[in-house]
Design a protein around this motif. Structure first.
Motif, mmCIF file in Angstrom:
data_model
loop_
_atom_site.group_PDB
_atom_site.id
_atom_site.type_symbol
_atom_site.label_atom_id
_atom_site.label_comp_id
_atom_site.label_asym_id
_atom_site.label_seq_id
_atom_site.Cartn_x
_atom_site.Cartn_y
_atom_site.Cartn_z
ATOM 1 N N ASP A 88 6.825 18.910 -7.800
ATOM 2 C CA ASP A 88 8.220 18.853 -8.278
ATOM 3 C C ASP A 88 8.557 17.388 -8.365
ATOM 4 O OD1 ASP A 88 8.258 21.788 -8.381
ATOM 5 O OD2 ASP A 88 9.213 21.764 -6.622
ATOM 6 N N ALA A 89 8.140 16.711 -7.193
ATOM 7 C CA ALA A 89 8.658 15.217 -7.056
ATOM 8 C C ALA A 89 8.031 14.361 -8.192
ATOM 9 C CB ALA A 89 8.187 14.614 -5.567
ATOM 10 N N VAL A 90 6.578 14.903 -8.519
ATOM 11 C CA VAL A 90 5.988 14.090 -9.699
ATOM 12 C C VAL A 90 6.619 14.521 -11.107
ATOM 13 C CG1 VAL A 90 3.901 13.712 -11.265
ATOM 14 C CG2 VAL A 90 3.719 14.342 -8.410
ATOM 15 N N LEU A 91 7.415 15.757 -11.301
ATOM 16 C CA LEU A 91 8.050 16.031 -12.419
ATOM 17 C C LEU A 91 9.266 15.181 -12.461
ATOM 18 C CD1 LEU A 91 7.743 19.831 -12.619
ATOM 19 C CD2 LEU A 91 6.241 18.165 -13.894
ATOM 20 N N VAL A 92 10.018 14.800 -11.272
ATOM 21 C CA VAL A 92 11.267 14.305 -11.244
ATOM 22 C C VAL A 92 10.765 12.914 -11.575
ATOM 23 C CG1 VAL A 92 13.015 13.442 -9.786
ATOM 24 C CG2 VAL A 92 12.385 15.951 -9.651
ATOM 25 N N ASP A 93 9.926 12.257 -11.149
ATOM 26 C CA ASP A 93 9.498 11.159 -11.397
ATOM 27 C C ASP A 93 9.587 10.684 -13.105
ATOM 28 O OD1 ASP A 93 8.606 8.012 -10.362
ATOM 29 O OD2 ASP A 93 6.945 8.683 -11.483
ATOM 30 N N GLU A 94 8.552 11.658 -13.640
ATOM 31 C CA GLU A 94 8.562 11.585 -15.016
ATOM 32 C C GLU A 94 9.962 11.713 -15.530
ATOM 33 O OE1 GLU A 94 6.314 11.793 -18.785
ATOM 34 O OE2 GLU A 94 5.410 11.978 -16.681
ATOM 35 N N GLN A 119 0.760 -1.106 -0.107
ATOM 36 C CA GLN A 119 0.189 -0.093 -0.006
ATOM 37 C C GLN A 119 0.828 1.205 -0.151
ATOM 38 O OE1 GLN A 119 -2.636 -0.306 3.342
ATOM 39 N NE2 GLN A 119 -3.653 -2.027 2.542
ATOM 40 N N SER A 120 0.517 2.380 -0.683
ATOM 41 C CA SER A 120 1.239 3.405 -0.945
ATOM 42 C C SER A 120 0.426 4.558 -1.171
ATOM 43 C CB SER A 120 2.297 3.422 -1.880
ATOM 44 O OG SER A 120 3.045 4.500 -2.216
ATOM 45 N N THR A 121 1.028 5.857 -1.268
ATOM 46 C CA THR A 121 0.632 7.102 -1.726
ATOM 47 C C THR A 121 1.233 7.401 -2.782
ATOM 48 O OG1 THR A 121 1.870 8.397 -0.227
ATOM 49 C CG2 THR A 121 -0.361 7.775 0.757
ATOM 50 N N VAL A 122 0.588 8.201 -3.599
ATOM 51 C CA VAL A 122 0.987 8.666 -4.910
ATOM 52 C C VAL A 122 2.319 9.325 -4.407
ATOM 53 C CG1 VAL A 122 1.223 10.250 -6.844
ATOM 54 C CG2 VAL A 122 -0.953 8.948 -6.137
ATOM 55 N N ASP A 123 2.554 10.232 -3.523
ATOM 56 C CA ASP A 123 3.912 10.934 -2.791
ATOM 57 C C ASP A 123 4.736 9.759 -2.728
ATOM 58 O OD1 ASP A 123 2.620 13.245 -3.261
ATOM 59 O OD2 ASP A 123 2.044 13.569 -1.035
ATOM 60 N N ASP A 124 4.437 8.680 -1.988
ATOM 61 C CA ASP A 124 5.602 7.761 -1.753
ATOM 62 C C ASP A 124 5.908 6.940 -2.895
ATOM 63 O OD1 ASP A 124 5.228 7.901 1.057
ATOM 64 O OD2 ASP A 124 3.616 6.486 1.082
ATOM 65 N N LEU A 125 5.376 7.221 -4.142
ATOM 66 C CA LEU A 125 5.628 6.573 -5.219
ATOM 67 C C LEU A 125 6.622 7.186 -5.827
ATOM 68 C CD1 LEU A 125 2.466 5.040 -7.034
ATOM 69 C CD2 LEU A 125 4.261 3.911 -5.999
ATOM 70 N N VAL A 126 6.811 8.521 -5.859
ATOM 71 C CA VAL A 126 7.535 9.449 -6.644
ATOM 72 C C VAL A 126 8.640 9.970 -5.759
ATOM 73 C CG1 VAL A 126 5.840 9.869 -8.475
ATOM 74 C CG2 VAL A 126 6.136 11.211 -6.264
ATOM 75 N N ALA A 127 8.979 9.452 -4.651
ATOM 76 C CA ALA A 127 9.997 10.024 -3.668
ATOM 77 C C ALA A 127 11.178 9.795 -4.015
ATOM 78 C CB ALA A 127 9.749 9.269 -2.226
ATOM 79 N N HIS A 128 11.841 10.533 -5.107
ATOM 80 C CA HIS A 128 13.219 10.390 -5.583
ATOM 81 C C HIS A 128 13.856 11.518 -4.698
ATOM 82 C CE1 HIS A 128 11.929 7.428 -8.680
ATOM 83 N NE2 HIS A 128 11.129 8.194 -9.148
ATOM 84 N N VAL A 129 12.909 12.493 -4.377
ATOM 85 C CA VAL A 129 13.749 13.643 -3.728
ATOM 86 C C VAL A 129 12.829 14.008 -2.512
ATOM 87 C CG1 VAL A 129 14.492 14.853 -5.802
ATOM 88 C CG2 VAL A 129 12.218 15.237 -5.326
ATOM 89 N N GLU A 130 13.603 14.632 -1.499
ATOM 90 C CA GLU A 130 12.895 15.018 -0.224
ATOM 91 C C GLU A 130 11.987 16.385 -0.282
ATOM 92 O OE1 GLU A 130 14.038 16.217 4.385
ATOM 93 O OE2 GLU A 130 15.373 15.912 2.784
ATOM 94 N N VAL A 131 10.675 16.049 -0.341
ATOM 95 C CA VAL A 131 9.575 17.102 -0.242
ATOM 96 C C VAL A 131 9.644 18.272 0.775
ATOM 97 C CG1 VAL A 131 7.231 17.895 -0.753
ATOM 98 C CG2 VAL A 131 8.120 15.896 -2.018
ATOM 99 N N ARG A 132 10.136 19.284 0.836
ATOM 100 C CA ARG A 132 10.128 20.300 1.980
ATOM 101 C C ARG A 132 9.531 21.324 1.728
ATOM 102 N NH1 ARG A 132 16.297 20.886 3.603
ATOM 103 N NH2 ARG A 132 16.376 21.280 1.121
ATOM 104 N N GLY A 133 8.999 21.761 0.307
ATOM 105 C CA GLY A 133 8.484 23.117 -0.085
ATOM 106 C C GLY A 133 6.917 22.898 -0.527
ATOM 107 N N THR A 134 6.371 23.965 -0.630
ATOM 108 C CA THR A 134 4.780 23.905 -0.979
ATOM 109 C C THR A 134 4.772 24.970 -2.198
ATOM 110 O OG1 THR A 134 4.404 25.472 0.530
ATOM 111 C CG2 THR A 134 4.017 23.408 1.059
ATOM 112 N N ASP A 135 3.761 24.488 -3.220
ATOM 113 C CA ASP A 135 3.523 25.340 -4.337
ATOM 114 C C ASP A 135 2.090 26.045 -3.926
ATOM 115 O OD1 ASP A 135 5.463 24.796 -6.203
ATOM 116 O OD2 ASP A 135 4.505 22.868 -6.394
ATOM 117 N N SER A 136 2.167 27.327 -4.747
ATOM 118 C CA SER A 136 0.848 28.008 -4.876
ATOM 119 C C SER A 136 -0.283 26.805 -5.663
ATOM 120 C CB SER A 136 1.089 29.294 -5.538
ATOM 121 O OG SER A 136 1.042 29.330 -6.820
ATOM 122 N N ALA A 137 -1.550 27.391 -5.549
ATOM 123 C CA ALA A 137 -2.678 26.732 -6.159
ATOM 124 C C ALA A 137 -2.337 26.797 -7.882
ATOM 125 C CB ALA A 137 -3.901 27.027 -6.022
#
Length: 697
Positions: free
Chosen positions: A452-458, A273-291
């Motif tokens: 950004d992590a999703v972009l890295v996964d792509e 079992q996983s989340t999408v964020d866990d699947l694409v965890a090539h980099v450490e997520v520490r920031g946030t984006d505006s909508a």
């Protein structure tokens, strides 16, 4: 459904007439089945593999498989070993003949056999069990009688019969089935194996070769259907899926903790079992984006932007390649080398695969020259030429190595590089939206966001192909961006998927507008779309109240119906602003006076204030995902985490605040729709501000 006999209840201390007491016989069969299950487990525990394997590696693998089998044969306390019985008119599948003996099968969560190998309990996933879910008076499927059992804990206390082949019985609902659906929700999510409905069973048993998308209104059981589908596919295609793997993807870890016991209860222990964020965890997520930024980064156009970025370093040669072999020098001119590079570039294969193929292509061209000169080189010579410094230098110059994370870092930090890669795809305003305000000084200093992590996964997939699984279940899919769909699709590119969601519950700025679009991004455009509109969990009064929002949030969807009526299931209370907290606490106390779990759902900014009010009133509360128990039944739930969860009673604090906490009104109304539909038995709406107009009318 034919008219059932009333449930038969028998106190434990009442004397039994063995030949005439069906309940006693069923209890005896339950006891014998539990004994048989213990014997099956003991047989596995007694296996001696000391002389079976040839080496320690195989011994370790076999030991692990035996340990898994032992865990799968556990007799779970408080869980019924079987929940139904089918009495066939004759042997299933056989031609009916005069005097043919009837056959009975007990339907349960796992197969149990006696010492002679004869079945005492049949797995619910077996073909012979299917009529338990689908047989009806109009289509009895060769079944004379369907019997449902009622339990208290693990003890059999009642049964209820439906004589499907008896025309004298009339259609009516099963009281035991209704009682099981309405049983209080204390603890994590439980399986619905005893209550699967025909329309649900059809989805559960769909073949492994195709992708199924389930549009399900609140309370229709879409999450449970997806989990039971995994269990069914593992039963029907065990060898194939054991080799290729299965995965369940949920919206957040709280949700995964809530559902994590369903598959083990069905005997399936190996599903990840996983989340999408866990699947694409090539980099450490520490920031946030505006909508705005997240919406652009999640747009499918970013896939082409990234493809251009990854391939931006490819260069056509300007110098020849000169390979020295002994006393001979072999010269490959630039135009011939360019043909090789262009051919690989035009094929659109993965960047890394093309880079690995390039030295062999160059070496092959050199070998052609050798053969023309009368030599007879073989594969070993070609490999040697491919490893020469000259060929390596040419490959590095024409097709340099690419680091996916560094490429994305440059794309988000360098305006000129982004402009060249996004030319004709993103507007200037969109490019400025995705650029980082402050360029990062290296990978470690980068403040990557989830988008950004999703972009890295792509980018990783553009360089090297992502491994595919046999089957993926994607829940709450309506909240994924196109780029997230692509990330999930890569994990099942050669397998199938079960996509679960509700367009009315999309609460992200990039929420899915149609399943056709979503499935195209997933790479499964031909998937079958099924719609579940008959609710079993949410009371009719509650779902009707929440459905007032549908014209504003999902005008194309039909309102859900519910099979359940619950008098007094809905109350809406308006109070003064300075009395709101105390009114919410009072509503929680009222709910806790009933049996079952209570969820207090509030806008995220209101959660700290309500936590303090509960503590001051002496009411302790859990966080989402923490397991409820007999002594801890109140959970304080931020509205952003309510999706997928359910409680017997829900107290909803200030609907207007739930809407206002989101970036736009439509998203806020969808968040409110989610919060309104988490209740199984009762919903209390407490508000001081005016209700949203869409809800008040």
């Amino acid at each position: 459904m034919s008219s059932p006999a009333p449930p038969h209840d028998q106190p434990h201390d009442q004397p039994y007439d063995q030949p005439r007491d069906p309940l006693r016989r069923e209890r005896d069969h339950l006891a014998a089945s539990r004994a048989a299950l213990r014997a099956m487990r003991q047989d596995v525990e007694a296996l001696d593999i000391s002389d079976v394997t040839g080496n320690w590696v195989n011994a370790k693998i076999l030991t692990g498989e035996i340990e898994t089998r032992i865990r799968a044969l556990a007799d779970l306390a408080g869980t019924p070993l079987f929940f139904g019985r089918l009495d066939y008119l004759h042997a299933p599948g056989a031609e009916p003949t005069e005097g043919a003996a009837a056959e009975s099968f007990y339907i349960g969560r796992r197969h149990v056999h006696d010492a002679d190998g004869d079945p005492m309990v049949v797995d619910w996933r077996a073909p012979v069990s299917q009529p338990f879910y689908r047989a009806s008076r109009s289509e009895p499927m060769e079944v004379a009688l369907r019997r449902r059992f009622g339990y208290t804990g693990g003890e059999l206390t009642a049964y209820e019969d439906e004589h499907l082949s008896d025309p004298a019985e009339s259609d009516s609902s099963s009281r035991l089935l209704q009682a099981e659906i309405e049983r209080p929700r204390v603890g994590p999510m439980r399986d619905i194996v005893a209550t699967i409905q025909p329309e649900q069973d059809e989805i559960v048993r769909a073949g492994v070769g195709g992708t199924v998308c389930v549009q399900g209104a609140p309370g229709t059981g879409k999450t449970a259907v997806g989990l039971h589908r995994v269990a069914y596919l593992l039963y029907a295609h065990r060898e194939r899926l054991a080799r290729t793997g299965t995965l369940v993807i949920g919206p957040n870890r709280s949700f995964l903790r809530y559902i994590e016991q369903v598959l083990p209860a069905l005997g399936e222990l190996q599903v990840r079992q996983s989340t999408v964020d866990d699947l694409v965890a090539h980099v450490e997520v520490r920031g946030t984006d505006s909508a705005t930024s997240a919406r652009v980064k999640g747009d499918a156009r970013m896939a082409e932007v990234l493809r251009r970025a990854v391939r931006s370093g490819i260069r056509m040669p300007t110098e020849p390649v000169v390979v020295v072999r002994g006393s001979r020098r072999w010269r490959l001119p630039p135009y011939e080398l360019e043909e090789i590079v262009r051919e690989l570039a035009d094929r659109e294969i993965r960047y890394g695969a093309a880079r690995e193929a390039l030295p062999q292509r160059i070496a092959h061209a050199v070998l052609v020259q050798m053969e023309r000169a009368g030599e007879a080189p073989d594969d070993r010579v070609q490999d040697a030429v491919a490893r020469t410094p000259a060929v390596k230098a040419a490959v590095k110059a024409c097709w340099p190595p690419v680091d996916p994370a560094r490429t994305v870092l440059r794309l988000l930090s360098d305006p000129e590089f982004l402009a060249s890669c996004a030319d004709g795809l993103l507007t200037g305003e969109e490019q400025r939206a995705v650029l980082w305000a402050r360029p990062a000084r290296g990978l470690k200093a980068a403040r990557w966001s989830a988008a950004d992590a999703v972009l890295v996964d792509e980018a990783y997939d553009l360089v090297q192909r992502t491994s595919s699984l046999g089957h993926v279940v994607l829940d709450e899919a309506q909240d994924l961006s196109p780029m997230q769909y692509r990330a999930v699709g890569r994990r099942c590119s050669t397998g199938s998927a079960t996509v679960l969601g509700d367009l009315a519950q999309g609460t992200t700025p990039w929420a899915t507008s149609s399943w056709a679009e979503a499935l195209a991004h997933l790479g499964k455009p031909g998937a079958r779309v099924e719609e579940l509109t008959r609710g079993f969990r949410v009371p009719r009064e509650v779902i009707a109240y929440a459905s007032r929002l549908l014209p504003a949030i999902a005008p194309g969807l039909a309102p859900a119906t519910s099979v359940r009526e619950a008098a007094g299931a809905l109350s809406v209370r308006q109070v003064l602003a300075d009395a709101l907290d105390s009114a919410v606490v009072a509503a929680c106390r009222e709910s806790l006076a009933q049996e079952g779990s209570t969820g207090l759902i509030a806008a995220d900014p209101r959660v700290p204030e309500l936590a303090a009010a509960l503590a001051a009133a002496g009411l302790s509360c859990l966080s989402p995902g923490e397991e409820t128990s007999a002594t801890a039944r109140l959970t304080l739930v931020p509205a952003s985490l309510a999706k997928g969860l359910e409680y017997d009673y829900v107290v909803l604090d200030e609907p207007a605040a739930v809407v206002a906490a989101e970036p736009d009104t439509r998203t806020g109304l969808r968040r409110l729709y989610v919060a309104l539909t988490r209740a199984v038995s009762g919903l209390a709406v407490v508000h001081a501000q005016p209700l949203p107009a869409e809800l008040a009318r």
